[in-house]
Design a protein around this motif. Structure first.
Motif, PDB file in Angstrom:
ATOM      1  N   THR A  23      12.496 -24.012  -4.778  1.00 40.24           N
ATOM      2  CA  THR A  23      11.753 -25.125  -4.170  1.00 40.24           C
ATOM      3  C   THR A  23      10.909 -25.884  -5.197  1.00 40.24           C
ATOM      4  O   THR A  23      10.602 -25.378  -6.284  1.00 40.24           O
ATOM      5  CB  THR A  23      10.811 -24.613  -3.074  1.00 40.24           C
ATOM      6  N   GLY A  24      10.480 -27.081  -4.802  1.00 45.42           N
ATOM      7  CA  GLY A  24       9.633 -27.907  -5.655  1.00 45.42           C
ATOM      8  C   GLY A  24       8.198 -27.431  -5.616  1.00 45.42           C
ATOM      9  O   GLY A  24       7.522 -27.602  -4.601  1.00 45.42           O
ATOM     10  N   MET A  25       7.743 -26.837  -6.689  1.00 52.89           N
ATOM     11  CA  MET A  25       6.352 -26.340  -6.761  1.00 52.89           C
ATOM     12  C   MET A  25       5.614 -27.134  -7.827  1.00 52.89           C
ATOM     13  O   MET A  25       6.050 -27.178  -8.993  1.00 52.89           O
ATOM     14  CB  MET A  25       6.338 -24.856  -7.148  1.00 52.89           C
ATOM     15  N   GLY A  26       4.474 -27.736  -7.425  1.00 51.43           N
ATOM     16  CA  GLY A  26       3.696 -28.564  -8.340  1.00 51.43           C
ATOM     17  C   GLY A  26       3.348 -27.826  -9.625  1.00 51.43           C
ATOM     18  O   GLY A  26       2.902 -26.679  -9.581  1.00 51.43           O
ATOM     19  N   ASN A  74      11.602 -33.215  -5.369  1.00 46.11           N
ATOM     20  CA  ASN A  74      10.668 -33.132  -4.243  1.00 46.11           C
ATOM     21  C   ASN A  74       9.602 -34.207  -4.419  1.00 46.11           C
ATOM     22  O   ASN A  74       9.067 -34.382  -5.506  1.00 46.11           O
ATOM     23  CB  ASN A  74      10.017 -31.738  -4.227  1.00 46.11           C
ATOM     24  N   ALA A 100       7.821 -32.911   1.073  1.00 45.38           N
ATOM     25  CA  ALA A 100       6.813 -31.977   1.567  1.00 45.38           C
ATOM     26  C   ALA A 100       6.319 -32.418   2.941  1.00 45.38           C
ATOM     27  O   ALA A 100       6.066 -31.591   3.807  1.00 45.38           O
ATOM     28  CB  ALA A 100       5.652 -31.910   0.590  1.00 45.38           C
ATOM     29  N   GLN A 142       9.779 -23.576   6.613  1.00 42.79           N
ATOM     30  CA  GLN A 142       8.926 -22.580   5.947  1.00 42.79           C
ATOM     31  C   GLN A 142       8.032 -21.843   6.930  1.00 42.79           C
ATOM     32  O   GLN A 142       7.202 -22.439   7.606  1.00 42.79           O
ATOM     33  CB  GLN A 142       8.054 -23.243   4.877  1.00 42.79           C
ATOM     34  N   GLY A 146       4.953 -17.995   3.632  1.00 39.80           N
ATOM     35  CA  GLY A 146       5.308 -18.721   2.411  1.00 39.80           C
ATOM     36  C   GLY A 146       4.094 -19.171   1.618  1.00 39.80           C
ATOM     37  O   GLY A 146       2.983 -19.289   2.145  1.00 39.80           O
ATOM     38  N   GLY A 147       4.316 -19.476   0.331  1.00 41.61           N
ATOM     39  CA  GLY A 147       3.230 -19.878  -0.560  1.00 41.61           C
ATOM     40  C   GLY A 147       2.881 -21.348  -0.454  1.00 41.61           C
ATOM     41  O   GLY A 147       3.669 -22.144   0.036  1.00 41.61           O
ATOM     42  N   GLY A 175       8.868 -15.905   2.318  1.00 33.92           N
ATOM     43  CA  GLY A 175       9.008 -14.457   2.346  1.00 33.92           C
ATOM     44  C   GLY A 175      10.307 -13.923   1.770  1.00 33.92           C
ATOM     45  O   GLY A 175      10.557 -12.714   1.855  1.00 33.92           O
ATOM     46  N   GLY A 196      10.116 -19.936  -3.400  1.00 33.45           N
ATOM     47  CA  GLY A 196       9.158 -20.517  -4.327  1.00 33.45           C
ATOM     48  C   GLY A 196       8.612 -19.441  -5.256  1.00 33.45           C
ATOM     49  O   GLY A 196       8.905 -19.402  -6.465  1.00 33.45           O
ATOM     50  N   THR A 197       7.846 -18.518  -4.686  1.00 35.97           N
ATOM     51  CA  THR A 197       7.170 -17.484  -5.470  1.00 35.97           C
ATOM     52  C   THR A 197       8.154 -16.705  -6.356  1.00 35.97           C
ATOM     53  O   THR A 197       7.872 -16.422  -7.522  1.00 35.97           O
ATOM     54  CB  THR A 197       6.430 -16.519  -4.520  1.00 35.97           C
ATOM     55  N   ALA A 318      -1.314 -20.548  -6.006  1.00 37.26           N
ATOM     56  CA  ALA A 318      -0.590 -20.555  -4.739  1.00 37.26           C
ATOM     57  C   ALA A 318       0.485 -19.473  -4.791  1.00 37.26           C
ATOM     58  O   ALA A 318       1.169 -19.322  -5.799  1.00 37.26           O
ATOM     59  CB  ALA A 318       0.039 -21.928  -4.520  1.00 37.26           C
TER      60      ALA A 318
END
Ligand SMILES: Cc1cc2nc3c(=O)[nH]c(=O)nc-3n(C[C@H](O)[C@H](O)[C@H](O)COP(=O)(O)O)c2cc1C
Length: 354
Positions: A23-26, A74, A100, A142, A146-147, A175, A196-197, A318
């Motif tokens: 996923t797109g994580m800043g 994203n 988002a 999500q 989730g984070g 998760g 993500g995580t 996060a």
């Protein structure tokens, strides 16, 4: 389910080998992570909300120069320069646009007309129904574990609810970290998983080692949900900063927020006038204290302090609850390969006992 179950509506729609999304994580999902994911056969998504328009263009070109595989971008549908970002996605031939916040009907149509696959992220059934009616090609749903910004309904409840409500492919997020989870999501009717995580915790992720070490050391109970950072439910590692924000009263939070704002203003070069203008816009229509507004305006900088500068003392980390289950840093290729091997083994085990 047989091995053929691992070719899904998602792999077909996007043209990736495996039904797995990063996923797109800043500040985290940059060209290096996305390229490694794409070359591993999964769908990597660049996070653009923390990039300028020029940075986004060069990030897209960098990924394209390093892989022929499809990837996504994203973006925030409500960003002032969303139209410019959409133009880059179209002009540069990016395969997937991920959002988002729900994009408008017009934005979806514009992207689809240009042949871009539109996959918004949602945290509630009614949002999934809305974007499906507007023509989205698929949704990432999500669950609350989730984070990052997250809802209150767990994936195991939200996922079947959304699968039953819409007839576009649904990708499960929140998760997930292994092949058992992938098979479980497919059993619920999903077309794949988004993580993500788990992708943050790879050797290909550019997050500083000291920060990765904090995630690896975390137990499930060290991951908390707080509204004290920016007024919205936000899942992250419980740190000294988060504890202090949770404990402090209004006056103390305001002092702390002003101190942070002053530090970040110096670093980001933003003027006080711009920060106050952004703050007033953010406060309108939302029940936020001024200290929350100040911190919210700085949330991207708080995330940057950890994810780029390695400041475990100052930044926000996060994280999904799944951080408590993760204790290694594989490459993206090793991770995707492991997830797919576990999924095949799990499927075979199920058919033997069936
Ligand atoms: C460090 C971090 C930053 C994130 N930043 C964003 C973001 O900028 N935009 C977004 O749509 N989601 C963001 N998220 C949410 C993730 O994209 C994803 O939906 C979530 O991590 C899935 O749950 P998981 O962590 O259990 O895999 C972020 C999550 C993390 C952990």
């Amino acid at each position: 389910m047989s091995d053929a179950a691992l070719s899904t509506a998602l792999t077909e729609l996007v043209g990736v080998r495996h039904p797995v999304v990063q996923t797109g994580m800043g500040w985290v999902a940059g060209p290096r992570l996305v390229t490694a994911t794409a070359n591993a056969g999964a769908l990597g998504i660049l996070a653009s909300a923390t990039m300028t328009v020029d940075q986004l263009r060069s990030a897209v070109r960098e990924v394209r120069s390093r892989t022929d595989a499809p990837f996504g971008v994203n973006l925030r549908a409500d960003a002032g320069d969303a139209a410019e970002r959409v133009r880059i996605i179209v002009d540069e031939g990016v395969r997937v646009a991920s959002f988002a916040l729900a994009p408008s009907r017009e934005l979806i149509a514009r992207l689809k007309d240009a042949g871009v696959v539109v996959i918004p992220s949602v945290g509630a059934r009614r949002h999934a129904e809305k974007v499906a009616a507007w023509g989205a090609d698929a949704v990432i749903v999500q669950g609350g574990e989730g984070g990052g910004h997250t809802g209150s309904v767990a994936t195991s409840v939200l996922l079947p609810q959304v699968v039953d409500a819409v007839d576009i492919p649904v990708v499960a997020a929140g998760g997930f970290h292994d092949g058992r989870g992938l098979v479980a999501a497919l059993a619920y009717g999903a077309a794949g998983i988004a993580m993500g995580t788990r992708f943050l915790l790879t050797s290909d992720s550019t997050v500083p080692d000291a920060v990765k070490a904090r995630y690896l050391a975390a137990a499930v109970t060290d991951v908390t949900l707080t509204t004290k950072v920016d007024g919205l439910p936000h899942r992250m590692l419980r740190t000294e900063l988060v504890d202090a924000l949770e404990r402090s009263g209004r006056a103390a939070s305001l002092v702390r927020a002003v101190r942070h704002a002053a530090a970040f203003r110096r670093e980001s070069g933003a003027s006080w006038a711009r920060m106050v203008r952004d703050g007033v816009a953010m406060k309108r229509g939302r029940d936020l204290t001024w200290s929350q507004v100040l911190l919210a305006a700085n949330t991207p900088m708080l995330l940057k302090a950890s994810m780029v500068e390695g400041r475990t003392d100052l930044g926000v980390m996060a994280a999904g609850q799944v951080a408590g289950l993760i204790d290694d840093l594989p490459s993206c290729a090793e991770l995707v390969d492991r997830v797919m091997t576990e999924a095949r083994t799990t499927l075979r085990g199920l058919s033997h006992t069936g």
